[in-house]
Motif scaffolding. Structure first.
Motif, PDB file in Angstrom:
ATOM      1  N   MET B   1       4.276  -7.698  -1.582  1.00 32.26           N
ATOM      2  CA  MET B   1       4.947  -8.987  -1.577  1.00 32.26           C
ATOM      3  C   MET B   1       4.864  -9.617  -2.955  1.00 32.26           C
ATOM      4  SD  MET B   1       4.420 -11.392   1.558  1.00 32.26           S
ATOM      5  CE  MET B   1       4.183  -9.865   2.385  1.00 32.26           C
ATOM      6  N   SER B   2       3.792 -10.384  -3.196  1.00 33.16           N
ATOM      7  CA  SER B   2       3.777 -10.975  -4.522  1.00 33.16           C
ATOM      8  C   SER B   2       2.851 -10.211  -5.440  1.00 33.16           C
ATOM      9  CB  SER B   2       3.380 -12.425  -4.474  1.00 33.16           C
ATOM     10  OG  SER B   2       1.974 -12.506  -4.389  1.00 33.16           O
ATOM     11  N   ALA B   3       2.402  -9.034  -5.020  1.00 36.60           N
ATOM     12  CA  ALA B   3       1.520  -8.265  -5.888  1.00 36.60           C
ATOM     13  C   ALA B   3       2.186  -8.048  -7.225  1.00 36.60           C
ATOM     14  CB  ALA B   3       1.201  -6.925  -5.247  1.00 36.60           C
ATOM     15  N   GLU B   4       3.460  -7.728  -7.170  1.00 31.65           N
ATOM     16  CA  GLU B   4       4.161  -7.446  -8.415  1.00 31.65           C
ATOM     17  C   GLU B   4       4.363  -8.720  -9.214  1.00 31.65           C
ATOM     18  OE1 GLU B   4       5.421  -4.047  -9.265  1.00 31.65           O
ATOM     19  OE2 GLU B   4       3.767  -3.774  -7.889  1.00 31.65           O
ATOM     20  N   VAL B   5       4.652  -9.808  -8.504  1.00 33.06           N
ATOM     21  CA  VAL B   5       4.799 -11.072  -9.214  1.00 33.06           C
ATOM     22  C   VAL B   5       3.506 -11.375  -9.954  1.00 33.06           C
ATOM     23  CG1 VAL B   5       5.179 -13.537  -8.983  1.00 33.06           C
ATOM     24  CG2 VAL B   5       6.392 -11.967  -7.507  1.00 33.06           C
ATOM     25  N   SER B 203      -3.425  -7.744  -7.253  1.00 31.52           N
ATOM     26  CA  SER B 203      -2.883  -7.158  -6.027  1.00 31.52           C
ATOM     27  C   SER B 203      -3.983  -7.018  -4.974  1.00 31.52           C
ATOM     28  CB  SER B 203      -2.218  -5.820  -6.318  1.00 31.52           C
ATOM     29  OG  SER B 203      -3.174  -4.875  -6.703  1.00 31.52           O
ATOM     30  N   LEU B 206      -4.462 -10.101  -2.968  1.00 36.62           N
ATOM     31  CA  LEU B 206      -3.515 -10.281  -1.868  1.00 36.62           C
ATOM     32  C   LEU B 206      -4.181 -10.051  -0.518  1.00 36.62           C
ATOM     33  CD1 LEU B 206      -0.081  -8.610  -2.492  1.00 36.62           C
ATOM     34  CD2 LEU B 206      -0.576 -10.972  -1.947  1.00 36.62           C
TER      35      LEU B 206
END
Lengths: 258, 284
Positions: B1-5, B203, B206
């Protein structure tokens, strides 16, 4: 330029991309850790909820986790390519006697390797929590093949965006929101019947759901022809549309160095 | 989900800004001794930080936009299934969870802005000016509280739009909004002390999104994991908020929340203050 020359050039550039990936430990660990985090993060809390609804959640969840990893592959492909455009590497290669297609083919080859790694990690973590291939070896290869088709199709579009804009950070951030929408509003986490009725129309038809349904059928057994054909239709459609887009972008002049 | 963000922070290029210098001068004008000076310095610093953060896309996105999006998506996609399987309306866990997510993930953005301030030499400049020593850290703490309160108010409003209801009147509703701020202080200290040095672990952070009693009730986790899930910092805060809005005991989870907030402040506040001082003493 002959096809043999183009593929040799692409091979050289692919080697460069893979070397760079191997040296970027944060990127590599992100690629390998994120499928584990998302699988465990959704499986452990929701396993009980889903088994109450009669669903074997390891079997249900793994496809969408792998598909999300494939989207991340496409996004990081765009990021790396935009970095090359930004740094002038792309323009440098374009100014040499190298086929226009070669940098992109080299990029895609490296993406395929990254995607394969992510699929392997996903299957490994899934298997640890009870995911199994019940439909034989051929179906298992189909499962992996669909995931790779999804990754490559999306990478074509992401790469087109990257070459067009050359903006590393904004490309990744731009693609993050549609990514989250596609992944969450799908049948990947919850079966169609568990979604509110106003959401079912979109959620059932969109590509992530179609791919997840097909991969689930290939892993769990049961009728596979229809879901696989629907997923292939999406996959071919995405590849053709994004491929044409990429060809259009490649036909443009390389533009100013930014 | 927002790991990449999270794993792809976009640090703003360090550039000296005239508004920062002006802020430094205004802070300098208030004197550096006594409680009154400490409070005025803290207030000025907090106001300046909040204006700065409100223009920082990463802080805004992680504090308000991403959690609100998460709230809507969790509600739409998982809400019915979790409610059906557990017999308790999932919204009373999802809203507290996303408020805490906004508080914690937004702190990654404010931590990044602290690094920028250090690298610009702004902290060093504050250090040599006649500013009360407590002004910087206290102002930051105040600003973190305000940020957490903003996340709480906005997400509660979004929650009200998708099914959150308060069954125990206005005081309980106000408590619902304020409880996450208790933990926010501790989270701010933790992030200032630790997370700014280890952003690659984003990440993994998360996981705290999933392993607490807000996502699904603690009883739905495997038996051996339940003590852990009940103990992590998010869970008592979620349980307090759930109780204030819906049903359940308030006092015990609230005391646990206080203990977590206080404990994190004591342990990481010391480290954070040392780091703050070191950051002020050197440039870059």
């Amino acid at each position: 330029m002959s096809a043999a020359q183009v593929s040799r050039q692409a091979w050289v550039l692919a080697g460069r991309n893979v070397t760079l990936l191997g040296r970027d430990s944060a990127e590599l660990s992100g690629a390998l850790v994120s499928p584990v985090v998302f699988f465990v993060g959704f499986y452990v809390p929701l396993r009980g909820v889903m088994s109450d609804l009669g669903i074997d959640y390891a079997q249900h969840l793994l496809p969408v986790v792998i598909l999300q990893a494939m989207i991340f592959v496409a996004i990081s492909s765009a990021e790396a390519l935009a970095g090359d455009v930004d740094a002038g590497m792309y323009r440098r290669v374009r100014s040499m006697a190298v086929a226009r297609l070669a940098p992109v083919l080299g990029r895609l080859a490296a993406d395929l390797i990254r995607a394969l790694l992510a699929v392997a990690v996903g299957i490994a973590v899934g298997s640890a929590f009870g995911f199994r291939f019940h439909a034989g070896v051929a179906a298992a290869f189909g499962f992996v093949g669909l995931a790779l088709l999804f990754a490559v199709g999306l990478a074509l579009g992401a790469d087109a965006l990257a070459i067009r804009t050359g903006a590393k950070e904004s490309v990744a951030q731009t693609l993050m929101v549609p990514q989250l929408l596609l992944i969450m509003i799908s049948t990947g986490f919850v079966p169609l019947s568990g979604l509110p009725s106003w959401l079912r129309g979109i959620a059932g038809q969109q590509p992530v759901s179609r791919f997840a349904d097909a991969m689930r059928a290939l892993a769990s057994g049961g009728p596979t022809a229809r879901p696989v054909l629907l997923a292939l239709a999406w996959g071919v459609g995405i590849t053709v549309v994004f491929g044409l887009l990429l060809v259009r972008v490649l036909a443009r002049p390389a533009g100013e160095r930014r | 989900m927002s790991a990449e963000v999270l794993s792809r922070p976009s640090p703003p290029p360090p550039r000296p800004s005239s508004s920062s210098a002006a802020a430094a001068d205004r802070v300098a004008a208030t004197g550096e001794h006594g409680l009154a000076a400490a409070l005025r310095c803290a207030g000025l610093q907090a106001g300046w930080l909040l204006r700065r953060w409100s223009r920082d896309p990463l802080v805004l996105a992680q504090t308000l936009v991403f959690p609100a999006f998460l709230l809507l998506v969790f509600r739409a996609v998982l809400g019915d299934s979790i409610t059906a399987a557990t017999g308790r309306d999932s919204i009373y866990g999802t809203v507290p969870l996303t408020v805490l997510v906004g508080t914690a993930f937004g702190a990654l953005g404010t931590g990044a802005s602290l690094i920028t301030e250090r690298d610009q030499g702004l902290l060093a400049r504050f250090h040599v000016l006649p500013i009360h020593r407590a002004g910087g850290p206290a102002g930051r703490l105040l600003a973190e509280l305000a940020r957490s309160l903003a996340a709480s108010v906005v997400l509660t409003l979004v929650g009200l739009a998708v099914g959150l209801r308060f069954h125990h009147g206005v005081p309980a509703a106000l408590g619902f909004v304020v409880v996450p701020c208790v933990l926010a202080v501790g989270i701010a200290a933790l992030v200032t002390a630790v997370a700014v040095r280890a952003r690659n672990q984003a990440s993994l952070s998360l996981l705290m999104l999933f392993f607490n009693s807000g996502f699904v009730p603690a009883g739905d986790y495997p038996g051996w994991l339940q003590p852990v899930v009940r103990a992590v910092p998010f869970s008592p805060a979620v349980e307090t908020m759930r109780a204030l809005a819906d049903d359940g005991p308030v006092l015990v989870p609230f005391l646990q929340t206080l203990a977590w907030g206080g404990g994190l402040v004591v342990v990481f506040g010391v480290v954070a203050l040392r780091g703050y001082r070191l950051a002020a003493a050197r440039r870059g």
